[in-house]
Write a protein that holds these residues in place. Structure first.
Motif, short mmCIF file in Angstrom:
data_model
loop_
_atom_site.label_atom_id
_atom_site.label_comp_id
_atom_site.label_asym_id
_atom_site.label_seq_id
_atom_site.Cartn_x
_atom_site.Cartn_y
_atom_site.Cartn_z
N GLY A 45 -1.36 1.10 12.81
CA GLY A 45 -1.92 0.11 11.89
C GLY A 45 -2.89 -0.83 12.55
N ARG A 254 2.07 -6.85 5.67
CA ARG A 254 1.51 -5.50 5.66
C ARG A 254 1.99 -4.71 6.89
NH1 ARG A 254 -3.36 -6.80 4.86
NH2 ARG A 254 -3.45 -6.34 2.63
N GLN A 255 2.03 -5.38 8.05
CA GLN A 255 2.49 -4.68 9.25
C GLN A 255 3.96 -4.29 9.14
OE1 GLN A 255 0.45 -3.74 11.80
NE2 GLN A 255 2.25 -2.56 12.31
N ILE A 258 4.18 -1.17 6.89
CA ILE A 258 3.82 0.06 7.61
C ILE A 258 5.00 0.55 8.44
CG2 ILE A 258 2.36 1.01 9.45
CD1 ILE A 258 0.13 -0.88 8.46
N THR A 300 -1.31 -1.03 0.95
CA THR A 300 -1.00 -0.53 2.29
C THR A 300 -0.89 0.98 2.28
OG1 THR A 300 0.17 -2.59 2.82
CG2 THR A 300 0.63 -0.68 4.22
N ARG A 301 -0.24 1.53 1.28
CA ARG A 301 -0.14 2.98 1.16
C ARG A 301 -1.51 3.63 1.04
NH1 ARG A 301 5.03 4.03 -2.95
NH2 ARG A 301 6.45 4.81 -1.33
N GLN A 304 -3.28 3.42 4.56
CA GLN A 304 -2.66 4.28 5.57
C GLN A 304 -2.83 5.75 5.22
OE1 GLN A 304 -2.57 1.74 7.91
NE2 GLN A 304 -1.07 3.18 8.72
#
Length: 353
Positions: A45, A254-255, A258, A300-301, A304
């Motif tokens: 990330g 967000r981190q 992930i 986020t999905r 990533q």
């Protein structure tokens, strides 16, 4: 005072940051070992180094994950050790220039210790003398950090290189200690890198060397550069202290998302637990940023998914798993909704899963 400032995040792996200058040369080293930097950074990330300013901050946990991924993908068991072994202290940015321009080695190490927390949050460097031996210790006060081994070995190797700037390239410490355990076969690499006995499962991460060396002049001592670097670090320290209570909750959450996604859809309760705050507090902080938990997971999905698929190392099914989908068909439907095309279209050559 804002609500965010009244209820700051706890000290954990996702609230600990390090200056992005640590990424300098990371991609080249991965590539030199046969790995794919975009793959490594995408999995952790992180942005690729050329997209980061040296003054930017990255999460230390993400950096440690990147080191771990790099070790795996390049089949370099001691990736952090060897990356640190070739890492020039000047690449630490202002902190490196401050130490290298100091009058003596003792001044260099004292200033390294004083300003290391500007370079890296919740971290501590110290020097003390015991019976004529100087002990340079390094620690991170983030007990939940996912994998600290590569970072510890990298950091002590960089500190060793700083001392070599004064003592010469063939210098070696008397001994090196690490807190983590190591298999017997690990000792040969570490002994080769440090040039001295290396001990594991000790009380601290530390370099040991004669205290008499502290009076050694630094060959690149420069009073003007030293004062300029110190002034700049003091300013950064003041700015960092001022903005710490308002750390960007969106990036922090967000981190965490992930990190949790491979275990399934991350509930707001699970994310809040990782951040060390109640779910309702996290919900309120996200609302203050005009965001919601569900929206953040979705975004986020999406981000990533592109990272994983474009890397060429993961199939649609593998990507679906890493994004928390129980079935790849569910991921395919979601991806098509986001981008108007099937996820297989992002695979190299448009390959089918």
């Amino acid at each position: 005072m804002t609500q965010l400032a009244q209820t700051p995040l706890g000290t954990d792996r996702f609230s600990t940051t390090v200056l992005a200058s640590v990424l300098h040369g990371f991609d080249a080293f991965i590539r030199g070992r046969g790995g794919n930097p975009h793959d490594v950074f995408g999995q952790a990330g992180l942005s690729v180094p050329n997209q980061c300013a040296p003054s930017d901050m990255v999460f230390l946990d993400s950096y440690c994950q990147a080191l771990d991924y790099a070790a795996h993908t390049t089949r370099t068991t001691h990736f952090g050790l060897w990356f640190g072994h070739q890492f020039a202290p000047s690449r630490l940015g202002l902190l490196g220039y401050l130490a290298l321009s100091a009058p003596t080695l003792g001044d260099a190490l004292n200033n390294l210790a004083s300003f290391f927390s500007v370079h890296q949050d919740n971290s501590h460097v110290s020097t003390h003398i015991r019976r004529g031996v100087c002990v340079l210790e390094y620690s991170v006060e983030a007990p939940n950090l996912s994998n600290h081994r590569h970072d510890s070995e990298l950091s002590l190797a960089v500190f060793c290189n700083l001392i070599k700037a004064a003592m010469g390239p063939t210098w070696a410490p008397t001994e090196v200690h690490f807190r983590h355990e190591a298999a017997e076969q690990d000792r040969q690499d570490h002994g080769q890198a440090f040039g001295c006995p290396v001990h594991f499962n000790r009380a601290a991460n530390a370099l040991y060397f004669p205290a008499a060396l502290l009076s050694t002049p630094m060959p690149n001592a420069d009073s003007i550069l030293f004062c300029t670097a110190k002034s700049s670090l003091l300013n950064i320290q003041a700015e960092k202290t001022a903005r710490t209570p308002t750390r960007n909750i969106l990036e922090t959450a967000r981190q965490v998302i992930i990190h949790l996604l491979p275990q399934g859809y991350p509930s707001i309760t699970a994310v809040a637990e990782e951040l060390g705050c109640p779910p309702w507090t996290l919900q309120r902080r996200l609302a203050d940023q005009n965001a919601s938990h569900r929206q953040l997971v979705e975004e986020t999905r999406q981000q990533q998914a592109v990272h994983y698929l474009q890397s060429g190392r993961f199939s649609v099914a593998q990507t679906a798993f890493m994004l928390g989908y129980a079935e790849s068909s569910s991921f395919t439907r979601a991806f098509t909704r986001w981008h108007g095309r099937a996820p297989s279209s992002l695979l190299p050559g448009g390959a089918q899963d």
